[in-house]
Design a protein around this motif. Sequence first.
Motif, short mmCIF file in Angstrom:
data_model
loop_
_atom_site.label_atom_id
_atom_site.label_comp_id
_atom_site.label_asym_id
_atom_site.label_seq_id
_atom_site.Cartn_x
_atom_site.Cartn_y
_atom_site.Cartn_z
N ALA A 1 0.76 -1.19 0.08
CA ALA A 1 -0.07 -0.04 -0.08
C ALA A 1 0.95 1.04 -0.04
O ALA A 1 0.73 2.32 -0.75
CB ALA A 1 -1.00 0.04 1.27
N ALA A 2 1.99 1.27 0.87
CA ALA A 2 2.83 2.42 0.87
C ALA A 2 3.43 2.73 -0.62
O ALA A 2 3.65 3.77 -1.14
CB ALA A 2 4.08 2.19 1.76
N GLN A 3 4.08 1.43 -1.10
CA GLN A 3 4.37 1.53 -2.52
C GLN A 3 3.44 2.34 -3.65
O GLN A 3 3.77 2.91 -4.65
CB GLN A 3 5.01 0.28 -3.10
N GLN A 4 2.09 1.98 -3.38
CA GLN A 4 1.26 2.61 -4.14
C GLN A 4 0.65 3.64 -3.89
O GLN A 4 -0.30 4.44 -4.40
CB GLN A 4 -0.04 1.54 -4.14
N GLN A 5 1.22 4.49 -2.89
CA GLN A 5 0.86 5.61 -2.10
C GLN A 5 -0.78 5.72 -1.69
O GLN A 5 -1.36 6.76 -2.17
CB GLN A 5 1.29 6.79 -3.24
N GLN A 6 -1.01 4.54 -1.15
CA GLN A 6 -2.67 4.79 -0.43
C GLN A 6 -2.57 3.95 0.70
O GLN A 6 -1.68 3.22 1.12
CB GLN A 6 -3.48 4.09 -1.65
N SER A 7 -3.76 4.11 1.45
CA SER A 7 -3.76 3.32 2.72
C SER A 7 -4.05 2.05 2.52
O SER A 7 -4.62 1.74 1.58
CB SER A 7 -4.82 4.26 3.49
#
Length: 80
Positions: free
Chosen positions: A20-26
């Motif tokens: 999720a962090a890599q995708q810049q989302q929660s």
Amino acid sequence: MNKLTLTVDPEVVQQAKAYAAQQQQSLSKLVENYLKSLPRTEHSQAPQLTGAVADLAGIISEKELEDARNYIDFLQDKYQ
């Protein structure tokens, strides 16, 4: 917005948080998007077709398909 409690293996949670962090989302948004991608009805089990597969879907009639199946069966019986 409703709150949902899930029981998940801690290692899976860490992997999901990293993704999720890599995708810049929660992580919540990641799970929500996944749940939205599920079929909306119990009767909808076929995957949604896209691209060339969607273009080809339905190109052969049921009658032609049955004829082809019969011919394949005939050839298998003949050459076994």
